[in-house]
Design an enzyme around this catalytic site. Structure first.
Site, PDB file in Angstrom:
ATOM      1  N   PRO A 285       0.834  -1.205   0.000  1.00  0.00           N
ATOM      2  CG  PRO A 285      -0.691  -1.553   1.707  1.00  0.00           C
ATOM      3  CD  PRO A 285       0.630  -2.024   1.197  1.00  0.00           C
ATOM      4  CB  CYS A 286       0.224   4.748  -0.992  1.00  0.00           C
ATOM      5  SG  CYS A 286      -0.848   5.527   0.222  1.00  0.00           S
ATOM      6  CG  LEU A 287       5.728   5.076   1.093  1.00  0.00           C
ATOM      7  CD1 LEU A 287       6.873   6.001   0.699  1.00  0.00           C
ATOM      8  CD2 LEU A 287       6.249   3.886   1.896  1.00  0.00           C
ATOM      9  CB  SER A 288      -0.279   8.246   2.749  1.00  0.00           C
ATOM     10  OG  SER A 288       0.455   9.268   2.118  1.00  0.00           O
ATOM     11  CB  SER A 289      -1.405   2.933   3.982  1.00  0.00           C
ATOM     12  OG  SER A 289      -0.208   2.194   3.787  1.00  0.00           O
TER      13      SER A 289
END
Length: 274
Positions: free
Chosen positions: A176-180
């Site tokens: 998943p994207c790093l913001s997750s």
């Protein structure tokens, strides 16, 4: 949409879905196994009418972009690298529980500005089992999900990737994207995402097959690991990992409360859904 799990890779069903879509196609390619496999299959089925779109941002690891660019060269894709602009969207940056809705809203709007094609996503049946606000954004932008329409789950996607000769990509772990990794309600900051990625990569050098998540919470940093990797690090390499995390996060976020915990999918979503 079909909602049953189908046997095999589902190539004939997937081909039928794509052939029934009239006009040009735009595949949103993040760099993970789902979107890469869909892009590869779509290119082989309908190369003349398919364009791939990959969005870059601080939330997307550089290696994902490198993977996409290499595949485009190797396979002859038409590839467009874009900036979706989510880091200028306060709704995204404030990191609500439905942050992914705003991420995908920006992505699909960006693709739509660049072309008049039918946008395709790599969502598969397994995604329906989780909280996926990005699917609502897809619905609002009339995005289609060929895997869902063909009744294809994650296992079938990996099988299809192997059938297409994608090699190691077929075994890519979920990314998943790093913001997750940032706890809901904590503002997204590019420098924090960079540090998160650096910590995960430093651990992955010694444990390349492990599940590794560096989570930033309100007053601490948590490194979540699969059971095997957790057992290998705690008590043996813990001090070294902690020291490296302290070095990486110096001046960015305090790691004085850094701890190691078992991996839990989606554990950064700690508040109630809207």
């Amino acid at each position: 949409m079909q909602t049953h799990q189908a046997a095999g890779s589902g190539q004939p069903r997937l081909a039928a879905v794509l052939s029934n879509i009239v006009g040009p196609l735009a595949v949103a390619v993040s760099g993970g196994v789902d979107s890469v496999t869909l892009a590869t299959f779509a290119h082989r089925c309908a190369a003349g009418r398919v364009e791939m779109f990959h969005a870059i941002s601080p939330a997307v690891p550089e290696e994902a972009t490198d993977r996409i660019e290499q595949l485009a060269r190797d396979q002859g894709w038409r590839l467009r690298i874009v900036s979706a602009g989510e880091f200028t969207d306060e709704n995204y940056m404030s990191n609500p529980v439905d942050r992914c809705f705003f991420c995908k809203t920006n992505l699909y709007a960006c693709i739509a500005r660049h072309c008049d094609a039918q946008i395709l996503s790599g969502a598969n049946l397994d995604d329906l089992r989780e909280y996926r606000p990005g699917l609502e954004a897809a619905k609002r932008h009339s995005v289609r999900h060929p895997y869902l329409e063909a009744g294809i789950d994650k296992g079938a996607v990996r099988l299809l990737a192997r059938e297409l000769g994608l090699g190691a990509i077929s075994e890519l772990p979920a990314a998943p994207c790093l913001s997750s990794r940032v706890e809901t309600g904590i503002r997204i900051r590019p420098e924090v995402l960079k540090a998160i990625h650096a910590v995960e990569r430093s651990i992955a050098r010694d444990f390349p097959t492990g599940i590794i998540r560096c989570r930033v919470r309100a007053e601490r940093v948590v490194i979540e690991l699969d059971p095997e990797t957790l057992a290998a690090i705690v008590g043996k390499h813990e001090d070294a990992v902690r020291a490296e995390a302290d070095r990486i996060f110096a001046g960015i976020a305090s790691t004085l409360e850094l701890s190691f915990e078992p991996y839990r999918n989606g554990s950064a979503f700690v508040h109630s859904r809207p």
